[in-house]
Design a protein around this motif. Sequence first.
Motif, short mmCIF file in Angstrom:
data_model
loop_
_atom_site.label_atom_id
_atom_site.label_comp_id
_atom_site.label_asym_id
_atom_site.label_seq_id
_atom_site.Cartn_x
_atom_site.Cartn_y
_atom_site.Cartn_z
N VAL A 254 0.83 -1.22 0.00
CA VAL A 254 0.00 0.00 0.00
C VAL A 254 0.86 1.26 0.00
O VAL A 254 0.51 2.28 -0.60
N LEU A 255 2.03 1.18 0.63
CA LEU A 255 2.92 2.34 0.72
C LEU A 255 3.51 2.72 -0.64
O LEU A 255 4.05 3.82 -0.80
N LYS A 256 3.40 1.84 -1.62
CA LYS A 256 3.93 2.13 -2.96
C LYS A 256 2.85 2.64 -3.91
O LYS A 256 3.13 2.96 -5.05
N GLN A 257 1.61 2.67 -3.42
CA GLN A 257 0.52 3.12 -4.29
C GLN A 257 0.33 4.62 -4.22
O GLN A 257 0.68 5.26 -3.23
N LYS A 258 -0.29 5.15 -5.28
CA LYS A 258 -0.59 6.58 -5.33
C LYS A 258 -1.91 6.84 -4.61
O LYS A 258 -2.88 6.11 -4.82
N ALA A 259 -1.93 7.87 -3.78
CA ALA A 259 -3.18 8.23 -3.10
C ALA A 259 -4.03 9.10 -4.03
O ALA A 259 -3.53 9.65 -5.02
N GLN A 260 -5.32 9.19 -3.71
CA GLN A 260 -6.26 9.91 -4.57
C GLN A 260 -6.67 11.25 -3.95
O GLN A 260 -6.74 11.37 -2.72
N PRO A 261 -6.98 12.24 -4.81
CA PRO A 261 -7.43 13.53 -4.27
C PRO A 261 -8.74 13.40 -3.49
O PRO A 261 -9.56 12.54 -3.79
N VAL A 262 -8.90 14.26 -2.50
CA VAL A 262 -10.14 14.32 -1.72
C VAL A 262 -11.09 15.27 -2.46
O VAL A 262 -10.72 16.40 -2.79
N ALA A 263 -12.33 14.81 -2.73
CA ALA A 263 -13.29 15.63 -3.47
C ALA A 263 -13.92 16.69 -2.57
O ALA A 263 -14.05 17.85 -2.96
N VAL A 264 -14.31 16.28 -1.36
CA VAL A 264 -14.97 17.20 -0.43
C VAL A 264 -14.38 17.00 0.96
O VAL A 264 -14.24 15.86 1.41
N VAL A 265 -14.06 18.10 1.63
CA VAL A 265 -13.57 17.99 3.01
C VAL A 265 -14.79 17.95 3.93
O VAL A 265 -15.36 18.98 4.29
N ASP A 266 -15.22 16.73 4.26
CA ASP A 266 -16.42 16.56 5.09
C ASP A 266 -16.03 15.94 6.44
O ASP A 266 -14.84 15.84 6.78
N GLN B 9 7.83 17.86 2.30
CA GLN B 9 8.34 17.10 1.14
C GLN B 9 8.28 15.60 1.40
O GLN B 9 7.89 14.82 0.52
N HIS B 10 8.63 15.18 2.61
CA HIS B 10 8.61 13.76 2.97
C HIS B 10 7.17 13.21 2.91
O HIS B 10 6.93 12.14 2.33
N GLU B 11 6.22 13.95 3.48
CA GLU B 11 4.83 13.45 3.55
C GLU B 11 4.14 13.51 2.19
O GLU B 11 3.37 12.61 1.87
N THR B 12 4.41 14.55 1.39
CA THR B 12 3.78 14.58 0.05
C THR B 12 4.37 13.48 -0.83
O THR B 12 3.68 12.94 -1.68
N ASP B 13 5.62 13.10 -0.60
CA ASP B 13 6.21 11.93 -1.28
C ASP B 13 5.37 10.68 -1.01
O ASP B 13 5.11 9.89 -1.91
N HIS B 14 4.96 10.49 0.26
CA HIS B 14 4.16 9.32 0.62
C HIS B 14 2.90 9.21 -0.25
O HIS B 14 2.46 8.11 -0.59
N LEU B 15 2.32 10.37 -0.60
CA LEU B 15 1.08 10.37 -1.39
C LEU B 15 1.33 9.90 -2.81
O LEU B 15 0.41 9.52 -3.52
#
Length: 187
Positions: free
Chosen positions: A12-24, A133-139
């Motif tokens: 899972v750590l190698k996968q790309k995360a997805q944008p959040v559509a709504v901050v709910d 930079q480290h955390e956005t890399d994770h995404l």
Amino acid sequence: MVHEILVWPHPVLKQKAQPVAVVDDSIRTLIKDMFESMYAADGVGLAAPQIGVLKNVIVLDTTPRQPESKPLAMVNPEILSLEGKCSYKEGCLSVPGEAEDVERAAVVTARYLDEEGVERTITADGLLAIAIQHETDHLKGVMFVDHISSMKRELIRKRMKKIQSSMAEEVPEKPEKKKGAARSEAR
Ligand code: NI
């Protein structure tokens, strides 16, 4: 709620995360859980994929090193500019016990949505710049160990495998099919 933090090289750590559509409210609960999980593990940053959630959300708290900063939750963070260079011995909650020098930009400007869904921009330096930079890399499925030599990375991989196998031993294993029996039946 404190979540278990995945240990590299978990897929899972190698996968790309997805944008959040709504901050709910579900995102605000995720942020709360991420802060709790990060503080429980004594970290300064955490990305949602580290607790198995493939969403573009990170939390940071570098106040112990930068008293003027504040705990920060960033939804859909996007780096707008990088300036200068620095090197810092980085660690990661998903790579327990390891730290290696990583080269990063010294100053970061990033855009993100806050917990209310309001767009904000931040310019950071010091540990906060490195953590962003480290955390956005994770995404993007990138770990700090992807920034170091392959030799060092493979040594760390071996040590992580040891940690994972010692963790697995604590859980009772499922009885496996007896391979010997299956072979004799096939004959
Ligand atoms: Ni990390």
